[in-house]
Scaffold this motif. Structure first.
Motif, PDB file in Angstrom:
ATOM      1  N   LEU A   1      -7.410  14.935  39.671  1.00 14.49           N
ATOM      2  CA  LEU A   1      -6.611  15.984  39.077  1.00 14.49           C
ATOM      3  C   LEU A   1      -6.220  15.751  37.818  1.00 14.49           C
ATOM      4  CD1 LEU A   1      -4.616  18.443  39.084  1.00 14.49           C
ATOM      5  CD2 LEU A   1      -3.021  16.981  40.279  1.00 14.49           C
ATOM      6  N   MET A   2      -6.105  14.722  37.598  1.00 11.84           N
ATOM      7  CA  MET A   2      -5.495  14.334  36.061  1.00 11.84           C
ATOM      8  C   MET A   2      -6.840  14.574  35.042  1.00 11.84           C
ATOM      9  SD  MET A   2      -2.595  13.434  35.860  1.00 11.84           S
ATOM     10  CE  MET A   2      -2.648  12.742  34.129  1.00 11.84           C
ATOM     11  N   THR A   3      -7.947  13.860  35.541  1.00 16.02           N
ATOM     12  CA  THR A   3      -9.314  14.389  34.819  1.00 16.02           C
ATOM     13  C   THR A   3      -9.264  15.749  34.303  1.00 16.02           C
ATOM     14  OG1 THR A   3     -10.627  12.439  35.877  1.00 16.02           O
ATOM     15  CG2 THR A   3     -11.493  14.267  34.837  1.00 16.02           C
ATOM     16  N   ILE A   4      -9.045  16.768  35.359  1.00 18.59           N
ATOM     17  CA  ILE A   4      -9.181  18.128  34.964  1.00 18.59           C
ATOM     18  C   ILE A   4      -7.989  18.647  34.054  1.00 18.59           C
ATOM     19  CG2 ILE A   4      -8.771  20.648  35.712  1.00 18.59           C
ATOM     20  CD1 ILE A   4      -9.744  19.564  38.497  1.00 18.59           C
ATOM     21  N   VAL A   5      -6.914  17.904  34.002  1.00 18.05           N
ATOM     22  CA  VAL A   5      -5.853  18.278  33.098  1.00 18.05           C
ATOM     23  C   VAL A   5      -6.197  17.859  31.623  1.00 18.05           C
ATOM     24  CG1 VAL A   5      -3.441  17.507  32.347  1.00 18.05           C
ATOM     25  CG2 VAL A   5      -3.989  18.157  34.709  1.00 18.05           C
ATOM     26  N   ASP A   6      -6.890  16.539  31.551  1.00 17.63           N
ATOM     27  CA  ASP A   6      -7.129  16.128  30.092  1.00 17.63           C
ATOM     28  C   ASP A   6      -8.475  16.899  29.649  1.00 17.63           C
ATOM     29  OD1 ASP A   6      -5.517  13.947  30.635  1.00 17.63           O
ATOM     30  OD2 ASP A   6      -6.954  12.564  31.369  1.00 17.63           O
ATOM     31  N   ILE A   7      -9.207  17.425  30.412  1.00 13.56           N
ATOM     32  CA  ILE A   7     -10.431  18.224  29.882  1.00 13.56           C
ATOM     33  C   ILE A   7      -9.914  19.637  29.380  1.00 13.56           C
ATOM     34  CG2 ILE A   7     -12.625  19.252  30.563  1.00 13.56           C
ATOM     35  CD1 ILE A   7     -13.219  16.926  32.303  1.00 13.56           C
ATOM     36  N   SER A   8      -9.110  19.892  30.500  1.00 12.07           N
ATOM     37  CA  SER A   8      -8.539  21.372  29.994  1.00 12.07           C
ATOM     38  C   SER A   8      -7.533  21.479  28.934  1.00 12.07           C
ATOM     39  CB  SER A   8      -7.727  21.694  31.040  1.00 12.07           C
ATOM     40  OG  SER A   8      -7.242  23.037  31.101  1.00 12.07           O
ATOM     41  N   ARG A   9      -6.984  20.456  28.599  1.00  8.50           N
ATOM     42  CA  ARG A   9      -6.083  20.390  27.548  1.00  8.50           C
ATOM     43  C   ARG A   9      -7.021  20.573  25.993  1.00  8.50           C
ATOM     44  NH1 ARG A   9      -1.740  15.921  29.359  1.00  8.50           N
ATOM     45  NH2 ARG A   9      -0.246  17.143  30.462  1.00  8.50           N
ATOM     46  N   ALA A  10      -7.837  19.508  26.091  1.00 10.65           N
ATOM     47  CA  ALA A  10      -8.808  19.523  24.960  1.00 10.65           C
ATOM     48  C   ALA A  10      -9.739  20.708  24.850  1.00 10.65           C
ATOM     49  CB  ALA A  10      -9.810  18.583  25.034  1.00 10.65           C
ATOM     50  N   PHE A  11     -10.020  21.567  25.940  1.00  9.51           N
ATOM     51  CA  PHE A  11     -10.788  22.728  26.089  1.00  9.51           C
ATOM     52  C   PHE A  11     -10.112  23.800  25.523  1.00  9.51           C
ATOM     53  CE2 PHE A  11     -12.702  26.400  27.902  1.00  9.51           C
ATOM     54  CZ  PHE A  11     -14.164  26.104  27.835  1.00  9.51           C
ATOM     55  N   ASN A  12      -8.964  23.946  25.983  1.00  7.62           N
ATOM     56  CA  ASN A  12      -7.850  25.247  25.508  1.00  7.62           C
ATOM     57  C   ASN A  12      -7.752  25.176  23.925  1.00  7.62           C
ATOM     58  OD1 ASN A  12      -8.078  26.385  28.126  1.00  7.62           O
ATOM     59  ND2 ASN A  12      -6.352  24.948  28.641  1.00  7.62           N
ATOM     60  N   LYS A  13      -7.457  23.907  23.423  1.00  3.12           N
ATOM     61  CA  LYS A  13      -7.323  23.993  21.899  1.00  3.12           C
ATOM     62  C   LYS A  13      -8.545  24.631  21.389  1.00  3.12           C
ATOM     63  CE  LYS A  13      -4.438  19.738  21.898  1.00  3.12           C
ATOM     64  NZ  LYS A  13      -4.236  18.036  21.789  1.00  3.12           N
ATOM     65  N   LYS A  14      -9.667  24.249  21.744  1.00  2.05           N
ATOM     66  CA  LYS A  14     -10.920  24.785  21.166  1.00  2.05           C
ATOM     67  C   LYS A  14     -11.341  26.236  21.274  1.00  2.05           C
ATOM     68  CE  LYS A  14     -15.527  23.279  19.626  1.00  2.05           C
ATOM     69  NZ  LYS A  14     -16.467  22.356  19.562  1.00  2.05           N
ATOM     70  N   TRP A  15     -11.064  26.460  22.754  1.00  8.62           N
ATOM     71  CA  TRP A  15     -11.375  27.884  23.142  1.00  8.62           C
ATOM     72  C   TRP A  15     -10.132  28.519  23.787  1.00  8.62           C
ATOM     73  CZ3 TRP A  15     -15.893  28.872  21.161  1.00  8.62           C
ATOM     74  CH2 TRP A  15     -16.535  27.485  20.879  1.00  8.62           C
ATOM     75  N   PRO A  16      -9.177  28.928  22.954  1.00  8.37           N
ATOM     76  CA  PRO A  16      -7.870  29.363  23.831  1.00  8.37           C
ATOM     77  C   PRO A  16      -7.893  30.732  23.997  1.00  8.37           C
ATOM     78  CG  PRO A  16      -7.823  29.753  21.220  1.00  8.37           C
ATOM     79  CD  PRO A  16      -9.008  28.864  21.624  1.00  8.37           C
ATOM     80  N   LEU A  17      -7.079  31.159  25.344  1.00  7.78           N
ATOM     81  CA  LEU A  17      -7.183  32.473  25.689  1.00  7.78           C
ATOM     82  C   LEU A  17      -5.813  32.960  25.682  1.00  7.78           C
ATOM     83  CD1 LEU A  17      -9.132  31.901  29.134  1.00  7.78           C
ATOM     84  CD2 LEU A  17      -9.963  33.295  27.301  1.00  7.78           C
ATOM     85  N   GLU A  18      -5.694  34.214  25.136  1.00  6.95           N
ATOM     86  CA  GLU A  18      -4.342  34.702  24.878  1.00  6.95           C
ATOM     87  C   GLU A  18      -3.436  34.714  26.036  1.00  6.95           C
ATOM     88  OE1 GLU A  18      -2.793  39.302  23.272  1.00  6.95           O
ATOM     89  OE2 GLU A  18      -4.758  38.631  23.164  1.00  6.95           O
ATOM     90  N   ASP A  19      -3.630  35.007  27.114  1.00  9.18           N
ATOM     91  CA  ASP A  19      -2.688  35.165  28.469  1.00  9.18           C
ATOM     92  C   ASP A  19      -2.922  33.899  29.204  1.00  9.18           C
ATOM     93  OD1 ASP A  19      -5.412  35.997  29.129  1.00  9.18           O
ATOM     94  OD2 ASP A  19      -4.561  37.487  30.454  1.00  9.18           O
ATOM     95  N   PHE A  20      -3.409  32.821  28.688  1.00  9.42           N
ATOM     96  CA  PHE A  20      -3.796  31.537  29.420  1.00  9.42           C
ATOM     97  C   PHE A  20      -2.322  31.065  30.163  1.00  9.42           C
ATOM     98  CE2 PHE A  20      -3.299  26.954  29.692  1.00  9.42           C
ATOM     99  CZ  PHE A  20      -4.614  26.718  30.457  1.00  9.42           C
ATOM    100  N   LEU A  21      -1.164  30.960  29.194  1.00 12.52           N
ATOM    101  CA  LEU A  21       0.186  30.333  29.985  1.00 12.52           C
ATOM    102  C   LEU A  21       0.684  31.327  31.113  1.00 12.52           C
ATOM    103  CD1 LEU A  21       1.784  28.928  26.667  1.00 12.52           C
ATOM    104  CD2 LEU A  21       0.607  27.956  28.440  1.00 12.52           C
ATOM    105  N   ASP A  22       0.569  32.696  30.776  1.00 11.45           N
ATOM    106  CA  ASP A  22       0.930  33.621  31.845  1.00 11.45           C
ATOM    107  C   ASP A  22       0.180  33.561  32.986  1.00 11.45           C
ATOM    108  OD1 ASP A  22       2.759  34.559  30.113  1.00 11.45           O
ATOM    109  OD2 ASP A  22       1.590  36.290  29.267  1.00 11.45           O
ATOM    110  N   GLN A  23      -1.285  33.445  32.867  1.00 13.91           N
ATOM    111  CA  GLN A  23      -1.901  33.338  34.130  1.00 13.91           C
ATOM    112  C   GLN A  23      -1.858  32.007  34.801  1.00 13.91           C
ATOM    113  OE1 GLN A  23      -3.682  35.588  35.597  1.00 13.91           O
ATOM    114  NE2 GLN A  23      -3.323  37.194  34.072  1.00 13.91           N
ATOM    115  N   ARG A  24      -1.379  30.889  34.050  1.00 14.64           N
ATOM    116  CA  ARG A  24      -1.328  29.661  34.700  1.00 14.64           C
ATOM    117  C   ARG A  24      -0.104  29.614  35.354  1.00 14.64           C
ATOM    118  NH1 ARG A  24      -0.163  24.521  30.713  1.00 14.64           N
ATOM    119  NH2 ARG A  24       1.816  25.769  30.670  1.00 14.64           N
ATOM    120  N   ASN A  25       1.110  30.215  34.910  1.00 16.47           N
ATOM    121  CA  ASN A  25       2.376  30.261  35.699  1.00 16.47           C
ATOM    122  C   ASN A  25       2.203  31.257  36.805  1.00 16.47           C
ATOM    123  OD1 ASN A  25       3.581  28.673  33.686  1.00 16.47           O
ATOM    124  ND2 ASN A  25       4.207  30.398  32.459  1.00 16.47           N
ATOM    125  N   LYS A  26       1.233  32.311  36.740  1.00 14.27           N
ATOM    126  CA  LYS A  26       1.024  33.150  37.771  1.00 14.27           C
ATOM    127  C   LYS A  26       0.296  32.467  39.096  1.00 14.27           C
ATOM    128  CE  LYS A  26      -1.867  37.116  39.272  1.00 14.27           C
ATOM    129  NZ  LYS A  26      -2.708  38.069  38.715  1.00 14.27           N
TER     130      LYS A  26
END
Length: 323
Positions: A104-129
């Protein structure tokens, strides 16, 4: 060392890629993979792999809990004479819980780096959903460190008997007291523990989170493909052209050395699936339609020129007048 394509401004044409193969075929795929779309797709696959590892680790943990749960229903399981056997099951649960939370921590680390380079506009809203249980994510992140020094005991198993239905249910739980004795949960993780009713059922918690992470990253991948389609499309086009040209060279070489006495049907199983072979054989034997179907199944429609097609027709001994 820069490849042939790296010296040419994109977009690359079929002629560019063909010239690159003739110049130095070893650099072509690397150049294509280093395009913006290639790097994005590589990142998506890396995240896919991390999610697969988490899903696999989770499944193994849940299976182990189920096995341990069934074994623990037997009173003799906890007898002193079976102490070594029961300890092995205990260690397996602990080991797989650690793997699960580590992945799970590996996913978190990869996802953080990934989202800095390839952001999505509603990422936070969907994550909270999708991650709708407050504090659950934080709790599981910290569970990796907690599980490394936590001693699983008989008290972690709650066995309930339903005499009316003649069933027994064993649950693997951790009490709030055990959890809160450890002081490094963080505010959100600690709040999750404190607000949970009763003991925490590890099986239910992991199952719940697994569902959330699969649903979220399913949305995430689809959103990435849609949002960055203009970047991905050229990469897949280059890849398709490269693969097609490589296959063309391979099939040219194969059919150039095909002996007229050889039976082409002998080799179908090397290149076609069972269903594809059945479809090929639904056409008239050694017919032009059969050859056309074969070329299509080999994904060579866009790359099979008249010269290569003539070689295939010759190998199947098809007359040009055959219907």
């Amino acid at each position: 060392m820069a490849g042939y394509l790296d010296k040419i401004t994109q977009p690359w044409t079929r002629q560019h890629i063909q010239a690159a193969i003739m110049s130095d075929f070893r650099t072509v795929q690397k150049s294509i993979d280093q395009t913006e779309g290639g790097l994005l797709w590589s990142g998506i696959k890396e995240l896919d792999d991390a999610i697969w590892v988490f899903t696999k680790s989770t499944a193994e943990l849940l299976d182990e809990i189920s096995i341990f749960s069934e074994k623990s229903k037997d009173i003799e399981f906890w007898h002193k004479t079976n102490e070594k056997n029961s300890e092995e099951y205990v260690r397996e649960v602990k080991r797989k819980l650690y793997y699960c939370t580590s992945s799970l921590m590996t996913i978190v680390d990869i996802s953080r780096a990934f989202n800095k380079k390839w952001p999505l506009e509603d990422f936070l809203d969907q994550r909270n959903k999708f991650f709708s249980t407050p504090g659950l994510h934080d709790f599981l992140q910290k569970m990796r460190n907690f599980s490394s020094h936590w001693r699983i005991a008989q008290a972690n198993w709650i066995i309930k008997a339903d005499f009316r239905n003649g069933t027994r249910i064993a649950k693997f739980v951790v009490s709030k007291e055990d959890l809160l004795e450890w002081g490094d949960w963080g505010s959100n993780g600690k709040k999750y523990i404190e607000e949970t009713d009763g003991d925490i059922d590890i099986y239910e918690v992991i199952t719940q989170y697994k569902k959330q992470i699969q649903q979220f990253y399913s949305w995430h991948k689809g959103a990435l493909i849609d949002t960055y389609s203009s970047i991905l499309q050229p990469f897949f086009e280059y890849k398709k052209i490269h693969n097609g040209l490589q296959n063309k060279l391979m099939w040219n070489m194969i059919f150039s050395h095909f002996n007229p006495d050889m039976n082409p049907y002998k080799y179908l199983t090397k290149y076609l699936s069972h269903n594809q072979i059945e479809l090929i054989l639904s056409y008239e034997n050694r017919s032009e339609k059969q050859v056309d179907a074969l070329i299509k199944m080999l994904d060579m429609e866009d790359f099979c020129d008249a010269q290569l097609r003539a070689k295939v027709m010759k190998a199947f001994r098809v007359s040009t007048t055959t219907n």
